[in-house]
Motif scaffolding. Structure first.
Motif, mmCIF file in Angstrom:
data_model
loop_
_atom_site.group_PDB
_atom_site.id
_atom_site.type_symbol
_atom_site.label_atom_id
_atom_site.label_comp_id
_atom_site.label_asym_id
_atom_site.label_seq_id
_atom_site.Cartn_x
_atom_site.Cartn_y
_atom_site.Cartn_z
ATOM 1 N N ASP A 116 0.834 -1.204 0.000
ATOM 2 C CA ASP A 116 0.000 0.000 0.000
ATOM 3 C C ASP A 116 0.870 1.256 0.000
ATOM 4 O O ASP A 116 0.571 2.238 -0.691
ATOM 5 C CB ASP A 116 -0.916 0.013 1.233
ATOM 6 N N SER A 117 1.944 1.219 0.778
ATOM 7 C CA SER A 117 2.849 2.365 0.828
ATOM 8 C C SER A 117 3.520 2.597 -0.517
ATOM 9 O O SER A 117 3.731 3.746 -0.942
ATOM 10 C CB SER A 117 3.916 2.155 1.906
ATOM 11 N N LEU A 118 3.847 1.516 -1.212
ATOM 12 C CA LEU A 118 4.483 1.649 -2.521
ATOM 13 C C LEU A 118 3.541 2.326 -3.508
ATOM 14 O O LEU A 118 3.947 3.208 -4.273
ATOM 15 C CB LEU A 118 4.917 0.277 -3.040
ATOM 16 N N ARG A 119 2.282 1.940 -3.502
ATOM 17 C CA ARG A 119 1.321 2.566 -4.407
ATOM 18 C C ARG A 119 1.123 4.044 -4.053
ATOM 19 O O ARG A 119 1.034 4.903 -4.934
ATOM 20 C CB ARG A 119 -0.007 1.806 -4.373
ATOM 21 N N THR A 120 1.075 4.335 -2.755
ATOM 22 C CA THR A 120 0.889 5.721 -2.319
ATOM 23 C C THR A 120 2.060 6.604 -2.720
ATOM 24 O O THR A 120 1.884 7.684 -3.306
ATOM 25 C CB THR A 120 0.705 5.780 -0.784
ATOM 26 N N THR A 121 3.273 6.159 -2.417
ATOM 27 C CA THR A 121 4.452 6.980 -2.703
ATOM 28 C C THR A 121 4.709 7.081 -4.209
ATOM 29 O O THR A 121 5.168 8.126 -4.689
ATOM 30 C CB THR A 121 5.695 6.419 -1.994
ATOM 31 N N SER A 122 4.396 6.034 -4.951
ATOM 32 C CA SER A 122 4.587 6.067 -6.405
ATOM 33 C C SER A 122 3.617 7.051 -7.048
ATOM 34 O O SER A 122 3.983 7.812 -7.956
ATOM 35 C CB SER A 122 4.403 4.672 -7.001
ATOM 36 N N TYR A 123 2.378 7.051 -6.578
ATOM 37 C CA TYR A 123 1.376 7.989 -7.092
ATOM 38 C C TYR A 123 1.826 9.429 -6.822
ATOM 39 O O TYR A 123 1.771 10.287 -7.706
ATOM 40 C CB TYR A 123 0.033 7.704 -6.425
ATOM 41 N N ARG A 124 2.287 9.689 -5.612
ATOM 42 C CA ARG A 124 2.732 11.043 -5.264
ATOM 43 C C ARG A 124 3.916 11.477 -6.136
ATOM 44 O O ARG A 124 3.984 12.624 -6.586
ATOM 45 C CB ARG A 124 3.132 11.098 -3.795
ATOM 46 N N LYS A 125 4.840 10.562 -6.355
ATOM 47 C CA LYS A 125 6.015 10.900 -7.160
ATOM 48 C C LYS A 125 5.617 11.174 -8.602
ATOM 49 O O LYS A 125 6.159 12.079 -9.251
ATOM 50 C CB LYS A 125 7.039 9.768 -7.108
ATOM 51 N N ASN A 177 4.590 0.906 -11.050
ATOM 52 C CA ASN A 177 4.553 1.638 -12.312
ATOM 53 C C ASN A 177 3.154 2.178 -12.608
ATOM 54 O O ASN A 177 2.994 3.325 -13.024
ATOM 55 C CB ASN A 177 5.010 0.702 -13.434
ATOM 56 N N GLY A 178 2.129 1.355 -12.370
ATOM 57 C CA GLY A 178 0.766 1.794 -12.619
ATOM 58 C C GLY A 178 0.386 2.984 -11.750
ATOM 59 O O GLY A 178 -0.218 3.952 -12.226
ATOM 60 N N SER A 179 0.749 2.937 -10.485
ATOM 61 C CA SER A 179 0.438 4.047 -9.581
ATOM 62 C C SER A 179 1.215 5.298 -9.961
ATOM 63 O O SER A 179 0.687 6.422 -9.902
ATOM 64 C CB SER A 179 0.776 3.658 -8.137
ATOM 65 N N PHE A 180 2.460 5.124 -10.362
ATOM 66 C CA PHE A 180 3.281 6.257 -10.804
ATOM 67 C C PHE A 180 2.637 6.951 -11.999
ATOM 68 O O PHE A 180 2.519 8.185 -12.032
ATOM 69 C CB PHE A 180 4.677 5.750 -11.158
ATOM 70 N N LEU A 181 2.182 6.175 -12.979
ATOM 71 C CA LEU A 181 1.572 6.754 -14.163
ATOM 72 C C LEU A 181 0.196 7.344 -13.863
ATOM 73 O O LEU A 181 -0.201 8.339 -14.486
ATOM 74 C CB LEU A 181 1.481 5.697 -15.274
ATOM 75 N N GLN A 182 -0.535 6.769 -12.925
ATOM 76 C CA GLN A 182 -1.811 7.367 -12.529
ATOM 77 C C GLN A 182 -1.587 8.748 -11.908
ATOM 78 O O GLN A 182 -2.341 9.688 -12.178
ATOM 79 C CB GLN A 182 -2.531 6.451 -11.544
ATOM 80 N N GLY A 183 -0.561 8.867 -11.071
ATOM 81 C CA GLY A 183 -0.232 10.166 -10.502
ATOM 82 C C GLY A 183 0.167 11.158 -11.571
ATOM 83 O O GLY A 183 -0.233 12.333 -11.535
ATOM 84 N N ALA A 184 0.934 10.696 -12.567
ATOM 85 C CA ALA A 184 1.331 11.561 -13.672
ATOM 86 C C ALA A 184 0.118 12.004 -14.475
ATOM 87 O O ALA A 184 0.013 13.170 -14.881
ATOM 88 C CB ALA A 184 2.338 10.840 -14.560
#
Length: 211
Positions: A116-125, A177-184
């Motif tokens: 969960d933390s990985l998805r949260t921090t990836s989205y923020r980044k 990667n999915g969370s990172f791109l969702q944040g982007a």
């Protein structure tokens, strides 16, 4: 790329290795003597290494010298503080390491599960890095995803910046990667739902659905 190519020259590489292994800055005369090079040759290659970002220059007054010119500061060379790296195709393992480390820190601080933390921090980044982008396509191209039209109004990502990690740990890396791109996507004003899974071999694990 210029910095990496610069080390393809044997003399330049030897000079860089000599200075990188030294405990302090090295002068042109000492470098030339150590490698058996004419002073002018050593000077040319050292300055080229500075130009290409591999070495930095500082000036020191030479110790133990007397006579005319002895008080003039000598040009000295040391390794540059910045790192140089290149990969083809484009990879971004530094970003992956940063996201994973941030996730562990977040999990430790909050007690949340690491996933969960990985998805949260990836989205923020993703939101942070894409904040100044003109659009999502421009951002993904700059990050090495190689977005290409899929023929139906969407995009496929021809390159995975985390390829080697994704091969060994697909569930973890693809979620990141999915969370990172969702944040982007959110930072670029696009619906997060446009980021969808992709299982086509040789492509990124995410794709962009049509608007």
């Amino acid at each position: 790329m210029a910095a990496v190519a610069s080390l393809g020259d044997d003399k330049r590489r030897q000079l860089f290795e000599l200075i990188a292994a030294s405990n302090g800055a090295v002068g042109r005369d000492d470098a030339a003597l150590a490698l058996g090079l004419p002073r002018s040759t050593a000077s040319f290659h050292l300055d080229r290494l500075v130009q290409d970002g591999l070495l930095a220059v500082e000036f020191h007054k030479a110790a133990g010298k007397a006579g005319p010119g002895s008080g003039r500061p000598a040009k000295m060379y040391r390794p540059a503080a910045s790192e140089v790296g290149a990969s083809v195709p484009d990879r971004n393992y530094d970003l992956a390491g940063e996201l994973l480390a941030a996730a562990v820190e977040h999990s430790t601080a909050t007690g949340d599960a690491v996933g969960d933390s990985l998805r949260t921090t990836s989205y923020r980044k993703g939101r942070e890095l894409a904040a100044g982008a003109q659009n999502l396509v421009e951002f993904m191209a700059g990050e090495g995803y190689e977005p290409m039209p899929d023929g139906d109004g969407g995009l496929v990502l021809a390159n995975c910046p985390f390829h080697r990690l994704a091969d060994g740990h697909p569930d973890v890396v693809c979620a990141m990667n999915g969370s990172f791109l969702q944040g982007a996507a959110a930072a670029c004003g696009e619906p997060e739902g446009r980021i969808a899974p992709n299982s086509v071999p040789g492509q990124c694990c995410a794709r962009i659905t049509p608007p």
